[in-house]
Design an enzyme around this catalytic site. Structure first.
Site, PDB file in Angstrom:
ATOM      1  N   SER A 154       0.865  -1.187   0.000  1.00 40.22           N
ATOM      2  CA  SER A 154       0.000   0.000   0.000  1.00 40.22           C
ATOM      3  C   SER A 154       0.896   1.230   0.000  1.00 40.22           C
ATOM      4  CB  SER A 154      -0.833  -0.024   1.294  1.00 40.22           C
ATOM      5  OG  SER A 154      -1.442   1.216   1.534  1.00 40.22           O
ATOM      6  N   TYR A 167      -1.689  -1.019  10.502  1.00 43.04           N
ATOM      7  CA  TYR A 167      -1.810  -1.330   9.072  1.00 43.04           C
ATOM      8  C   TYR A 167      -0.503  -0.993   8.357  1.00 43.04           C
ATOM      9  CZ  TYR A 167      -3.837  -1.143   4.317  1.00 43.04           C
ATOM     10  OH  TYR A 167      -4.108  -1.340   2.976  1.00 43.04           O
TER      11      TYR A 167
HETATM   12  N1  LIG Z   1      -8.783  -0.365  -0.869  1.00 42.50           N
HETATM   13  C1  LIG Z   1      -7.712   0.392  -0.697  1.00 42.50           C
HETATM   14  O1  LIG Z   1      -7.797   1.626  -0.650  1.00 42.50           O
HETATM   15  C2  LIG Z   1      -6.343  -0.233  -0.605  1.00 42.50           C
HETATM   16  C3  LIG Z   1      -5.228   0.598  -0.783  1.00 42.50           C
HETATM   17  C4  LIG Z   1      -3.946   0.042  -0.718  1.00 42.50           C
HETATM   18  C5  LIG Z   1      -3.807  -1.321  -0.477  1.00 42.50           C
HETATM   19  N2  LIG Z   1      -4.912  -2.103  -0.305  1.00 42.50           N
HETATM   20  C6  LIG Z   1      -4.710  -3.541  -0.098  1.00 42.50           C
HETATM   21  O2  LIG Z   1      -5.251  -4.229  -1.194  1.00 42.50           O
HETATM   22  C7  LIG Z   1      -5.606  -5.568  -0.818  1.00 42.50           C
HETATM   23  C8  LIG Z   1      -6.979  -5.900  -1.330  1.00 42.50           C
HETATM   24  O3  LIG Z   1      -7.942  -5.075  -0.669  1.00 42.50           O
HETATM   25  P1  LIG Z   1      -9.271  -4.531  -1.369  1.00 42.50           P
HETATM   26  O4  LIG Z   1      -9.092  -3.077  -1.571  1.00 42.50           O
HETATM   27  O5  LIG Z   1      -9.622  -5.381  -2.550  1.00 42.50           O
HETATM   28  O6  LIG Z   1     -10.313  -4.709  -0.160  1.00 42.50           O
HETATM   29  P2  LIG Z   1     -11.542  -5.725   0.046  1.00 42.50           P
HETATM   30  O7  LIG Z   1     -11.899  -5.598   1.486  1.00 42.50           O
HETATM   31  O8  LIG Z   1     -12.585  -5.464  -0.966  1.00 42.50           O
HETATM   32  O9  LIG Z   1     -10.903  -7.152  -0.286  1.00 42.50           O
HETATM   33  C9  LIG Z   1     -10.115  -7.867   0.624  1.00 42.50           C
HETATM   34  C10 LIG Z   1     -10.475  -9.339   0.484  1.00 42.50           C
HETATM   35  O10 LIG Z   1      -9.640 -10.100   1.366  1.00 42.50           O
HETATM   36  C11 LIG Z   1     -10.446 -11.065   2.030  1.00 42.50           C
HETATM   37  N3  LIG Z   1      -9.790 -11.430   3.281  1.00 42.50           N
HETATM   38  C12 LIG Z   1      -9.662 -10.675   4.399  1.00 42.50           C
HETATM   39  N4  LIG Z   1      -9.052 -11.376   5.363  1.00 42.50           N
HETATM   40  C13 LIG Z   1      -8.757 -12.587   4.836  1.00 42.50           C
HETATM   41  C14 LIG Z   1      -8.128 -13.760   5.368  1.00 42.50           C
HETATM   42  N5  LIG Z   1      -7.695 -13.805   6.643  1.00 42.50           N
HETATM   43  N6  LIG Z   1      -7.969 -14.834   4.563  1.00 42.50           N
HETATM   44  C15 LIG Z   1      -8.435 -14.801   3.280  1.00 42.50           C
HETATM   45  N7  LIG Z   1      -9.063 -13.740   2.738  1.00 42.50           N
HETATM   46  C16 LIG Z   1      -9.220 -12.649   3.516  1.00 42.50           C
HETATM   47  C17 LIG Z   1     -11.782 -10.353   2.226  1.00 42.50           C
HETATM   48  O11 LIG Z   1     -12.853 -11.264   2.477  1.00 42.50           O
HETATM   49  C18 LIG Z   1     -11.922  -9.617   0.894  1.00 42.50           C
HETATM   50  O12 LIG Z   1     -12.534 -10.436  -0.080  1.00 42.50           O
HETATM   51  C19 LIG Z   1      -5.434  -5.609   0.689  1.00 42.50           C
HETATM   52  O13 LIG Z   1      -4.201  -6.218   1.019  1.00 42.50           O
HETATM   53  C20 LIG Z   1      -5.405  -4.144   1.083  1.00 42.50           C
HETATM   54  O14 LIG Z   1      -4.716  -3.914   2.296  1.00 42.50           O
HETATM   55  C21 LIG Z   1      -6.162  -1.590  -0.374  1.00 42.50           C
END
Ligand SMILES: NC(=O)c1ccc[n+]([C@@H]2O[C@H](COP(=O)([O-])OP(=O)(O)OC[C@H]3O[C@@H](n4cnc5c(N)ncnc54)[C@H](O)[C@@H]3O)[C@@H](O)[C@H]2O)c1
Length: 276
Positions: A154, A167
């Site tokens: 991130s 985080y």
């Molecule tokens: N959304 C943002 O702004 C953002 C920005 C930078 C980085 N990220 C990172 O991107 C990645 C994806 O996030 P996203 O934005 O698609 O959010 P999201 O919440 O839509 O998707 C995350 C997915 O991970 C699954 N998950 C959570 N814990 C889990 C576990 N213990 N085992 C298996 N699956 C699990 C959830 O059920 C969900 O489907 C994450 O690592 C997040 O930290 C997100």
């Protein structure tokens, strides 16, 4: 025949959001896909995780591209479950070529108010989960002399952020972990890289408790309330990027074109990286 024809990819957190977008793009490029998701909520997290229906929908979307798909409900905190998922991919789909450690959670609190369960869940999922995922697939990749590993960090893995100390700690940790793995595997035919997205349009950042942090004086803040506040967080002034914007970077890193790129972090930051 797509660019990834004959390859098999495992994606964690594939029930929705970025993980689903990666799964669909991998299938569009002719890879078969193992889609892993927890499909149940995490007690210390204030917004819901994916459901079994979400994961089934990802599987359907992959199959729509004419590729084979296996949906596996598993928690990345559970090393045995991740090893079982990798073993199933190898047994049923013939191998594993690509692993995308994307599953993650996000919570917030000032450090002095962070509870131990919030800290523990964050580290276990966002950092240990990446280790469990790569640990489960790498021995097989080493045997085959080829592989592509990508982990999702991130912008918070490149800077500190108030209310997100736990985080941010995990996302810095992911980068240190992947760079080290890239060095260990440099002579094996396997690359290991990281993507660092800016704010992405997924449920992680679109939920009422987070909206209230950004707009504490608004009674019921919604998506439109926070749009200008989210936009202020990057120099391009876009409130959020699409999951597919991250997918494009992932697809490059898993392609043959990126064969000499390893230990890299690609920021999809709307110019935020220029300020670091
Ligand atoms: N959304 C943002 O702004 C953002 C920005 C930078 C980085 N990220 C990172 O991107 C990645 C994806 O996030 P996203 O934005 O698609 O959010 P999201 O919440 O839509 O998707 C995350 C997915 O991970 C699954 N998950 C959570 N814990 C889990 C576990 N213990 N085992 C298996 N699956 C699990 C959830 O059920 C969900 O489907 C994450 O690592 C997040 O930290 C997100």
């Amino acid at each position: 025949m797509g660019e990834l024809s004959g390859r098999v990819a495992l994606v964690t957190g594939a029930g929705r959001g970025q993980g689903r977008a990666h799964a669909v793009a991998l299938a569009d490029a002719s890879a078969d896909v193992v889609a892993v998701d927890i499909c149940r909520d995490v007690a210390s997290i204030h917004y819901p995780m994916s459901t079994e229906n979400d994961l089934a929908e990802t599987v359907q979307l992959v199959e729509k591209s004419g590729r084979r798909a296996i949906g596996i409900t598993a928690d990345v905190r559970d090393s045995a479950a991740m090893e079982a998922a990798a073993a199933r991919a190898i047994a049923e789909l013939g191998g594993l070529d690509i692993a995308i450690a994307n599953a993650g959670i996000c919570g917030f609190n000032p450090m002095t108010e962070l509870r131990r369960d919030q800290w523990d869940d964050m580290l276990a999922i966002n950092l240990t989960g990446v280790f469990n995922t790569f640990r489960a697939v790498v021995p097989h990749m080493v045997e085959r002399g080829a592989g592509r590993l990508v982990a999702t960090s991130s912008g918070a893995g490149k800077s500190g952020l108030p209310n997100l100390a736990h985080y941010s700690a995990t996302k810095w940790g992911v980068i240190g972990f992947v760079k080290s793995v890239a060095l260990e595997l440099a002579q094996t035919g396997i690359t290991a890289n990281v993507v660092c997205p800016a704010t992405v349009d997924t449920p992680m950042v679109h939920n009422a408790p987070l909206y209230s942090i950004f707009a504490p004086d608004v009674a019921e803040p919604d998506r439109e309330t926070v749009r200008p506040m989210y936009a202020a967080m990057n120099p391009m002034r876009v409130p959020w990027i699409d999951p597919e914007d991250v997918t494009h970077a992932v697809m490059f890193l898993v392609s043959d074109k990126a064969r000499y790129i390893s230990g890299e972090t690609i920021e999809i930051s709307a110019a935020g990286s220029a300020q670091r």
